[in-house]
Design a protein around this motif. Structure first.
Motif, PDB file in Angstrom:
ATOM      1  N   SER A  82       0.384  -0.868  -0.403  1.00 47.49           N
ATOM      2  CA  SER A  82      -0.158  -0.123   0.358  1.00 47.49           C
ATOM      3  C   SER A  82       0.854   1.917  -0.304  1.00 47.49           C
ATOM      4  O   SER A  82       1.680   1.590   1.283  1.00 47.49           O
ATOM      5  CB  SER A  82      -0.855  -0.023   1.587  1.00 47.49           C
ATOM      6  OG  SER A  82      -1.467   1.158   1.571  1.00 47.49           O
ATOM      7  N   PRO A  83       0.460   2.195  -0.412  1.00 49.73           N
ATOM      8  CA  PRO A  83       1.092   3.449  -0.537  1.00 49.73           C
ATOM      9  C   PRO A  83       0.330   4.073   0.530  1.00 49.73           C
ATOM     10  O   PRO A  83       1.210   5.129   0.862  1.00 49.73           O
ATOM     11  CB  PRO A  83       1.118   3.914  -1.831  1.00 49.73           C
ATOM     12  CG  PRO A  83      -0.483   3.700  -3.086  1.00 49.73           C
ATOM     13  CD  PRO A  83      -0.886   2.250  -1.973  1.00 49.73           C
ATOM     14  N   PHE A  84      -0.475   4.148   1.592  1.00 49.74           N
ATOM     15  CA  PHE A  84      -0.314   4.893   2.338  1.00 49.74           C
ATOM     16  C   PHE A  84      -0.042   3.852   3.306  1.00 49.74           C
ATOM     17  O   PHE A  84      -0.700   4.664   4.739  1.00 49.74           O
ATOM     18  CB  PHE A  84      -2.541   4.679   2.499  1.00 49.74           C
ATOM     19  CG  PHE A  84      -2.710   4.455   1.357  1.00 49.74           C
ATOM     20  CD1 PHE A  84      -2.670   5.730   0.103  1.00 49.74           C
ATOM     21  CD2 PHE A  84      -3.528   3.638   0.246  1.00 49.74           C
ATOM     22  CE1 PHE A  84      -2.838   6.183  -1.157  1.00 49.74           C
ATOM     23  CE2 PHE A  84      -4.074   4.043  -1.079  1.00 49.74           C
ATOM     24  CZ  PHE A  84      -3.985   5.255  -1.872  1.00 49.74           C
ATOM     25  N   ARG A  85       0.488   3.546   3.667  1.00 53.61           N
ATOM     26  CA  ARG A  85       1.271   2.271   4.817  1.00 53.61           C
ATOM     27  C   ARG A  85       1.974   3.818   5.578  1.00 53.61           C
ATOM     28  O   ARG A  85       1.898   4.044   6.803  1.00 53.61           O
ATOM     29  CB  ARG A  85       1.980   1.462   4.371  1.00 53.61           C
ATOM     30  CG  ARG A  85       3.622   1.483   4.196  1.00 53.61           C
ATOM     31  CD  ARG A  85       4.032   0.337   3.283  1.00 53.61           C
ATOM     32  NE  ARG A  85       5.416   0.706   3.196  1.00 53.61           N
ATOM     33  CZ  ARG A  85       4.922   0.929   1.977  1.00 53.61           C
ATOM     34  NH1 ARG A  85       4.378   1.283   1.338  1.00 53.61           N
ATOM     35  NH2 ARG A  85       6.725   1.045   1.139  1.00 53.61           N
ATOM     36  N   ASN A  86       2.525   4.654   4.863  1.00 56.08           N
ATOM     37  CA  ASN A  86       3.354   5.835   6.091  1.00 56.08           C
ATOM     38  C   ASN A  86       3.471   6.890   4.734  1.00 56.08           C
ATOM     39  O   ASN A  86       3.315   7.111   4.104  1.00 56.08           O
ATOM     40  CB  ASN A  86       4.889   5.217   6.812  1.00 56.08           C
ATOM     41  CG  ASN A  86       5.706   4.907   5.650  1.00 56.08           C
ATOM     42  OD1 ASN A  86       5.961   5.122   4.772  1.00 56.08           O
ATOM     43  ND2 ASN A  86       6.183   3.593   5.802  1.00 56.08           N
ATOM     44  N   ILE A  87       3.790   8.353   5.269  1.00 51.00           N
ATOM     45  CA  ILE A  87       3.922   9.548   4.381  1.00 51.00           C
ATOM     46  C   ILE A  87       5.411   9.111   3.399  1.00 51.00           C
ATOM     47  O   ILE A  87       4.876   9.796   2.487  1.00 51.00           O
ATOM     48  CB  ILE A  87       4.523  10.682   5.971  1.00 51.00           C
ATOM     49  CG1 ILE A  87       3.371  10.645   6.944  1.00 51.00           C
ATOM     50  CG2 ILE A  87       4.966  11.902   5.025  1.00 51.00           C
ATOM     51  CD1 ILE A  87       2.382  11.338   6.049  1.00 51.00           C
ATOM     52  N   VAL A  88       6.130   8.014   3.986  1.00 47.99           N
ATOM     53  CA  VAL A  88       7.041   8.234   3.361  1.00 47.99           C
ATOM     54  C   VAL A  88       6.366   7.838   1.543  1.00 47.99           C
ATOM     55  O   VAL A  88       6.912   7.922   0.476  1.00 47.99           O
ATOM     56  CB  VAL A  88       8.499   7.561   3.158  1.00 47.99           C
ATOM     57  CG1 VAL A  88       9.738   7.018   1.820  1.00 47.99           C
ATOM     58  CG2 VAL A  88       9.184   8.942   4.492  1.00 47.99           C
ATOM     59  N   SER A  89       5.672   6.584   2.118  1.00 47.39           N
ATOM     60  CA  SER A  89       5.348   5.285   0.451  1.00 47.39           C
ATOM     61  C   SER A  89       3.985   7.023   0.266  1.00 47.39           C
ATOM     62  O   SER A  89       3.878   6.320  -1.136  1.00 47.39           O
ATOM     63  CB  SER A  89       4.855   4.214   1.369  1.00 47.39           C
ATOM     64  OG  SER A  89       3.976   4.342   1.870  1.00 47.39           O
ATOM     65  N   LEU A  90       3.577   7.626   0.625  1.00 47.63           N
ATOM     66  CA  LEU A  90       2.758   8.071   0.248  1.00 47.63           C
ATOM     67  C   LEU A  90       3.076   9.569  -1.339  1.00 47.63           C
ATOM     68  O   LEU A  90       2.625   9.419  -2.182  1.00 47.63           O
ATOM     69  CB  LEU A  90       1.521   9.258   1.135  1.00 47.63           C
ATOM     70  CG  LEU A  90       0.769  10.318   0.157  1.00 47.63           C
ATOM     71  CD1 LEU A  90      -0.185   9.806  -0.034  1.00 47.63           C
ATOM     72  CD2 LEU A  90       0.159  10.669   1.533  1.00 47.63           C
ATOM     73  N   VAL A  91       4.095  10.059  -0.177  1.00 46.42           N
ATOM     74  CA  VAL A  91       5.034  11.283  -1.366  1.00 46.42           C
ATOM     75  C   VAL A  91       5.824  10.152  -2.229  1.00 46.42           C
ATOM     76  O   VAL A  91       5.394  10.604  -3.876  1.00 46.42           O
ATOM     77  CB  VAL A  91       6.164  11.151  -0.616  1.00 46.42           C
ATOM     78  CG1 VAL A  91       7.132  12.132  -1.256  1.00 46.42           C
ATOM     79  CG2 VAL A  91       5.507  12.569   0.766  1.00 46.42           C
TER      80      VAL A  91
END
Length: 104
Positions: A82-91
């Motif tokens: 998931s790209p939503f697991r943390n801020i870094v993956s979301l960015v």
């Protein structure tokens, strides 16, 4: 389209978290964004909170950069990791989504 630096994306996310903090009993720290887990056992959001946060980030990206993205697209939610697991993956995910837009 101008290239958007990572720190500007972090600023958008920080602004969104600050705005959400206005409605929460327990604030989310914006001092160390890289350490924030968004969703899951140690996440700061439940599923509805995550969706509201992502919509707010989308709105802020549009307002600041005239950038229209869907962070809750099928492409995002169907990923094995998931790209939503943390801020870094979301960015990282936002940058992946920006690339095709910037190329057009």
């Amino acid at each position: 389209m101008p290239i958007i630096a990572r720190n500007l994306i972090y600023n958008v996310i920080s602004d969104a978290i600050s705005e959400i903090n206005d409605t929460r009993h327990e604030n989310i720290s914006v001092n160390e964004l890289d350490n924030i887990s968004l969703y899951g056992d140690s996440g700061v959001f439940d599923s509805m909170g995550l969706v509201n946060f992502l919509v707010l980030v989308e709105e802020k990206l549009d307002d600041k950069f005239n950038l229209v993205l869907s962070l809750t697209s099928e492409r995002a939610v169907s990923r094995r990791i998931s790209p939503f697991r943390n801020i870094v993956s979301l960015v990282d995910f936002i940058f992946e989504e920006i690339e095709p837009v910037a190329a057009s």
